[in-house]
Design a protein around this motif. Structure first.
Motif, PDB file in Angstrom:
ATOM      1  N   ASN A  85      22.867  29.091  87.860  1.00 15.71           N
ATOM      2  CA  ASN A  85      23.021  28.071  88.904  1.00 15.71           C
ATOM      3  C   ASN A  85      23.927  26.970  88.386  1.00 15.71           C
ATOM      4  N   LEU A  86      24.889  26.583  89.200  1.00 13.40           N
ATOM      5  CA  LEU A  86      25.781  25.473  88.861  1.00 13.40           C
ATOM      6  C   LEU A  86      25.580  24.361  89.883  1.00 13.40           C
ATOM      7  N   GLY A  87      25.565  23.137  89.409  1.00  8.56           N
ATOM      8  CA  GLY A  87      25.438  22.039  90.358  1.00  8.56           C
ATOM      9  C   GLY A  87      26.014  20.757  89.821  1.00  8.56           C
TER      10      GLY A  87
ATOM     11  N   LYS B  83      28.115  10.186  98.470  1.00 16.52           N
ATOM     12  CA  LYS B  83      28.188  11.073  97.303  1.00 16.52           C
ATOM     13  C   LYS B  83      28.435  12.472  97.822  1.00 16.52           C
ATOM     14  N   ILE B  84      29.172  13.250  97.082  1.00 14.53           N
ATOM     15  CA  ILE B  84      29.327  14.653  97.444  1.00 14.53           C
ATOM     16  C   ILE B  84      28.533  15.490  96.457  1.00 14.53           C
ATOM     17  N   ASN B  85      27.760  16.399  96.981  1.00 15.17           N
ATOM     18  CA  ASN B  85      26.994  17.335  96.140  1.00 15.17           C
ATOM     19  C   ASN B  85      27.701  18.679  96.146  1.00 15.17           C
ATOM     20  N   LEU B  86      27.871  19.235  94.956  1.00 13.02           N
ATOM     21  CA  LEU B  86      28.460  20.574  94.814  1.00 13.02           C
ATOM     22  C   LEU B  86      27.416  21.495  94.194  1.00 13.02           C
ATOM     23  N   GLY B  87      27.353  22.707  94.683  1.00 12.82           N
ATOM     24  CA  GLY B  87      26.407  23.645  94.092  1.00 12.82           C
ATOM     25  C   GLY B  87      26.826  25.079  94.304  1.00 12.82           C
ATOM     26  N   ALA B  88      26.616  25.888  93.290  1.00  9.58           N
ATOM     27  CA  ALA B  88      26.784  27.339  93.398  1.00  9.58           C
ATOM     28  C   ALA B  88      25.507  27.931  92.823  1.00  9.58           C
ATOM     29  N   LEU B  89      24.609  28.333  93.693  1.00 13.65           N
ATOM     30  CA  LEU B  89      23.279  28.757  93.253  1.00 13.65           C
ATOM     31  C   LEU B  89      23.178  30.276  93.345  1.00 13.65           C
ATOM     32  N   GLY B  90      23.006  30.796  94.546  1.00  9.40           N
ATOM     33  CA  GLY B  90      23.029  32.253  94.701  1.00  9.40           C
ATOM     34  C   GLY B  90      21.740  32.952  94.344  1.00  9.40           C
ATOM     35  N   ASN B  91      20.629  32.212  94.299  1.00 12.15           N
ATOM     36  CA  ASN B  91      19.362  32.873  93.973  1.00 12.15           C
ATOM     37  C   ASN B  91      18.893  33.757  95.125  1.00 12.15           C
ATOM     38  N   VAL B  92      19.172  33.341  96.338  1.00 11.42           N
ATOM     39  CA  VAL B  92      18.743  34.110  97.508  1.00 11.42           C
ATOM     40  C   VAL B  92      19.891  34.982  98.007  1.00 11.42           C
TER      41      VAL B  92
END
Lengths: 151, 151
Positions: A85-87, B83-92
């Motif tokens: 996971n990246l955040g 604020k900008i939130n960035l995320g690369a999760l991909g658990n689901v």
């Protein structure tokens, strides 16, 4: 937890309190999150007054991208991992920092994100030192030289 | 919600169900998350069988980085943003996708991350169309040509 300033950089005290120092890479300070439930690294570019990714100069963003790869590779070396996971959030701590977290199916937050899920579990002192040693001693591929993005 | 394949790319049906199509950029499909509580974009590189950032080729990662910037700039144009939130999760959903979310102090999940916080609120049809039109018509700076990262 190294606190020396670099061109005005100072690690946010909340990040310092929640992490252990691992290494200073060309751009970023590499920190280990003080939560034994997840193999969890944080990269903090050692530049002052940054909060958003696009405030970094182009060449530094590319370096950050490479350091993210390196952190991903380290995690895969030291821990079993089903997904990374990246955040980059920064809602609480504004200083630009990137979370790189090794996830396992069935871990303490799976499949939810790790942020705000339950209470952190401190490392036993010997486990923390062993994890940091592991991270420092993984043979990492050399970083490629930063190049401008063009244009 | 365009479903055409590009070199074997097919949008994951769960991403398709939760989003509206905005545009195809050079690398990524730009999607609007179907949650009116947050101005929330998702970038999906149109390449088959990707789940981790470092599976993209170097030049494509740089292009993705530029498209993330462009998405950040779009959000700042169409919505107030603290604020900008960035995320690369991909658990689901394992298909590689990057969340780019405009956050406001006091929004429905503040200061927590947006994922898994309460139920999504659908856009009214006219609001969805207006938001998509806005996103399509923001004068975005041209993307820089992709260059290899060197090495």
């Amino acid at each position: 937890m190294s606190g020396h300033a670099e061109s005005g950089f100072e690690l946010d005290p909340r990040l310092a309190a929640d992490t252990a120092f691992v290494a200073d890479w060309p751009l970023s300070r590499l920190l280990l999150m003080e939560d034994a439930r997840f193999p969890w690294l944080i990269l903090v570019p050692r530049r002052p007054r940054l909060s958003e990714l696009d405030e970094l100069r182009d060449a530094e963003q590319m370096l950050l991208l490479q350091e993210i790869h390196r952190a991903m590779a380290l995690l895969r070396h030291v821990a079993p991992c089903d997904k990374i996971n990246l955040g980059a959030l920064g809602n609480v701590v504004r200083q630009l920092h990137v979370h790189v977290v090794a996830r396992r199916v069935g871990d303490a937050a799976w499949p939810e994100p790790v942020w705000g899920k339950g209470a952190a579990v401190s490392y036993a002192a010997d486990m923390r030192e062993r994890r940091i040693d592991q991270l420092r001693n993984v043979p990492a591929p050399p970083l490629k030289p930063p190049l401008p993005m063009g244009g």
